[in-house]
Design a protein around this motif. Structure first.
Motif, PDB file in Angstrom:
ATOM      1  N   TYR A 135      22.030  81.497  76.181  1.00 38.60           N
ATOM      2  CA  TYR A 135      22.109  81.674  77.628  1.00 38.60           C
ATOM      3  C   TYR A 135      22.218  80.333  78.334  1.00 38.60           C
ATOM      4  O   TYR A 135      21.786  79.297  77.825  1.00 38.60           O
ATOM      5  CB  TYR A 135      20.864  82.399  78.144  1.00 38.60           C
ATOM      6  CG  TYR A 135      20.649  83.771  77.574  1.00 38.60           C
ATOM      7  CD1 TYR A 135      19.721  83.986  76.550  1.00 38.60           C
ATOM      8  CD2 TYR A 135      21.361  84.868  78.055  1.00 38.60           C
ATOM      9  CE1 TYR A 135      19.525  85.245  76.021  1.00 38.60           C
ATOM     10  CE2 TYR A 135      21.170  86.131  77.523  1.00 38.60           C
ATOM     11  CZ  TYR A 135      20.254  86.318  76.514  1.00 38.60           C
ATOM     12  OH  TYR A 135      20.063  87.574  75.990  1.00 38.60           O
ATOM     13  N   SER A 171      26.073  84.173  79.228  1.00 36.41           N
ATOM     14  CA  SER A 171      25.594  84.612  77.923  1.00 36.41           C
ATOM     15  C   SER A 171      26.660  84.326  76.872  1.00 36.41           C
ATOM     16  O   SER A 171      27.853  84.323  77.177  1.00 36.41           O
ATOM     17  CB  SER A 171      25.288  86.110  77.927  1.00 36.41           C
ATOM     18  OG  SER A 171      24.306  86.440  78.876  1.00 36.41           O
ATOM     19  N   CYS A 172      26.206  84.116  75.650  1.00 35.17           N
ATOM     20  CA  CYS A 172      27.120  83.913  74.536  1.00 35.17           C
ATOM     21  C   CYS A 172      26.571  84.684  73.345  1.00 35.17           C
ATOM     22  O   CYS A 172      25.524  84.322  72.805  1.00 35.17           O
ATOM     23  CB  CYS A 172      27.248  82.433  74.205  1.00 35.17           C
ATOM     24  SG  CYS A 172      28.222  82.086  72.722  1.00 35.17           S
ATOM     25  N   ALA A 173      27.262  85.738  72.976  1.00 31.19           N
ATOM     26  CA  ALA A 173      26.853  86.553  71.830  1.00 31.19           C
ATOM     27  C   ALA A 173      27.449  85.960  70.564  1.00 31.19           C
ATOM     28  O   ALA A 173      28.662  85.727  70.491  1.00 31.19           O
ATOM     29  CB  ALA A 173      27.323  87.991  72.019  1.00 31.19           C
ATOM     30  N   ARG A 188      17.865  80.341  74.083  1.00 31.68           N
ATOM     31  CA  ARG A 188      18.477  81.180  73.052  1.00 31.68           C
ATOM     32  C   ARG A 188      17.496  82.253  72.628  1.00 31.68           C
ATOM     33  O   ARG A 188      16.291  82.021  72.604  1.00 31.68           O
ATOM     34  CB  ARG A 188      18.937  80.350  71.860  1.00 31.68           C
ATOM     35  CG  ARG A 188      17.835  79.745  71.039  1.00 31.68           C
ATOM     36  CD  ARG A 188      18.327  78.628  70.128  1.00 31.68           C
ATOM     37  NE  ARG A 188      19.234  79.066  69.091  1.00 31.68           N
ATOM     38  CZ  ARG A 188      19.860  78.225  68.254  1.00 31.68           C
ATOM     39  NH1 ARG A 188      19.651  76.924  68.359  1.00 31.68           N
ATOM     40  NH2 ARG A 188      20.680  78.680  67.326  1.00 31.68           N
ATOM     41  N   GLU A 246      18.271  88.242  69.072  1.00 32.03           N
ATOM     42  CA  GLU A 246      19.494  88.867  69.573  1.00 32.03           C
ATOM     43  C   GLU A 246      20.738  88.034  69.274  1.00 32.03           C
ATOM     44  O   GLU A 246      21.847  88.441  69.613  1.00 32.03           O
ATOM     45  CB  GLU A 246      19.389  89.086  71.085  1.00 32.03           C
ATOM     46  CG  GLU A 246      18.283  90.053  71.481  1.00 32.03           C
ATOM     47  CD  GLU A 246      18.561  91.468  71.019  1.00 32.03           C
ATOM     48  OE1 GLU A 246      19.744  91.864  70.960  1.00 32.03           O
ATOM     49  OE2 GLU A 246      17.592  92.186  70.693  1.00 32.03           O
ATOM     50  N   ASN A 247      20.561  86.860  68.665  1.00 31.08           N
ATOM     51  CA  ASN A 247      21.686  85.957  68.405  1.00 31.08           C
ATOM     52  C   ASN A 247      22.500  85.707  69.665  1.00 31.08           C
ATOM     53  O   ASN A 247      23.739  85.833  69.684  1.00 31.08           O
ATOM     54  CB  ASN A 247      22.596  86.527  67.317  1.00 31.08           C
ATOM     55  CG  ASN A 247      22.084  86.226  65.932  1.00 31.08           C
ATOM     56  OD1 ASN A 247      21.210  85.381  65.742  1.00 31.08           O
ATOM     57  ND2 ASN A 247      22.607  86.910  64.945  1.00 31.08           N
ATOM     58  N   THR A 248      21.791  85.369  70.739  1.00 27.36           N
ATOM     59  CA  THR A 248      22.453  85.157  72.017  1.00 27.36           C
ATOM     60  C   THR A 248      22.001  83.845  72.634  1.00 27.36           C
ATOM     61  O   THR A 248      20.816  83.514  72.613  1.00 27.36           O
ATOM     62  CB  THR A 248      22.152  86.311  72.988  1.00 27.36           C
ATOM     63  OG1 THR A 248      22.574  87.542  72.389  1.00 27.36           O
ATOM     64  CG2 THR A 248      22.908  86.127  74.296  1.00 27.36           C
ATOM     65  N   GLU A 274      31.581  84.684  75.157  1.00 27.30           N
ATOM     66  CA  GLU A 274      30.890  84.355  76.406  1.00 27.30           C
ATOM     67  C   GLU A 274      31.099  85.459  77.443  1.00 27.30           C
ATOM     68  O   GLU A 274      32.115  86.164  77.423  1.00 27.30           O
ATOM     69  CB  GLU A 274      31.411  83.039  76.998  1.00 27.30           C
ATOM     70  CG  GLU A 274      31.302  81.832  76.113  1.00 27.30           C
ATOM     71  CD  GLU A 274      32.564  81.550  75.335  1.00 27.30           C
ATOM     72  OE1 GLU A 274      32.789  80.375  74.972  1.00 27.30           O
ATOM     73  OE2 GLU A 274      33.339  82.495  75.095  1.00 27.30           O
TER      74      GLU A 274
END
Length: 121
Positions: free
Chosen positions: A79, A21-23, A71, A75-77, A6
């Motif tokens: 929000y 954000s969460c990668a 999401r 980007e596999n992220t 995060e």
């Protein structure tokens, strides 16, 4: 190895906005539910918002109309856009993966380390 990282937490005044954000790495194809949880000092972790693999979303009543979860599968992220922040939104915010839209913490298999959000009045 699955990792959720995060970012975006900060200290803001009431009424302000933040985007968390969460990668995500180690999970493929996006066919899983993800969610944001938060935990204030002395309180239990609570579900804030969830987004399922089909894009459907669910929110805690306390944040409806103010927070938006999204999401980016490419980007596999994950929000969380947070508007009109209140002091009661203060807490550590965690992203979680592979759970259900009901936002029961015990159902989620993977967790990040959290990012701190502090809202002052």
């Amino acid at each position: 190895q699955v990792q959720l990282v995060e970012s975006g937490g900060d200290s803001v005044q009431a009424g302000g906005s933040l985007r968390l954000s969460c990668a995500v790495s180690g999970l493929s194809d996006g066919a899983y539910c993800m969610a944001w949880f938060r935990q204030a000092p002395g309180k239990e972790r609570e579900g804030v918002a969830a987004i399922d693999s089909d894009g459907s979303t669910s929110y805690a009543d306390s944040v409806k109309g103010r927070f938006t979860i999204s999401r980016d599968s490419a980007e596999n992220t994950l929000y969380l856009r947070m508007n009109s922040l209140k002091p009661e939104d203060t807490g550590m915010y965690y992203c979680a993966a592979e759970g259900t839209p009901k936002m029961v913490a015990a159902d989620f298999g993977y967790w990040g380390q959290g990012t701190q959000v502090t809202v002052s009045s």
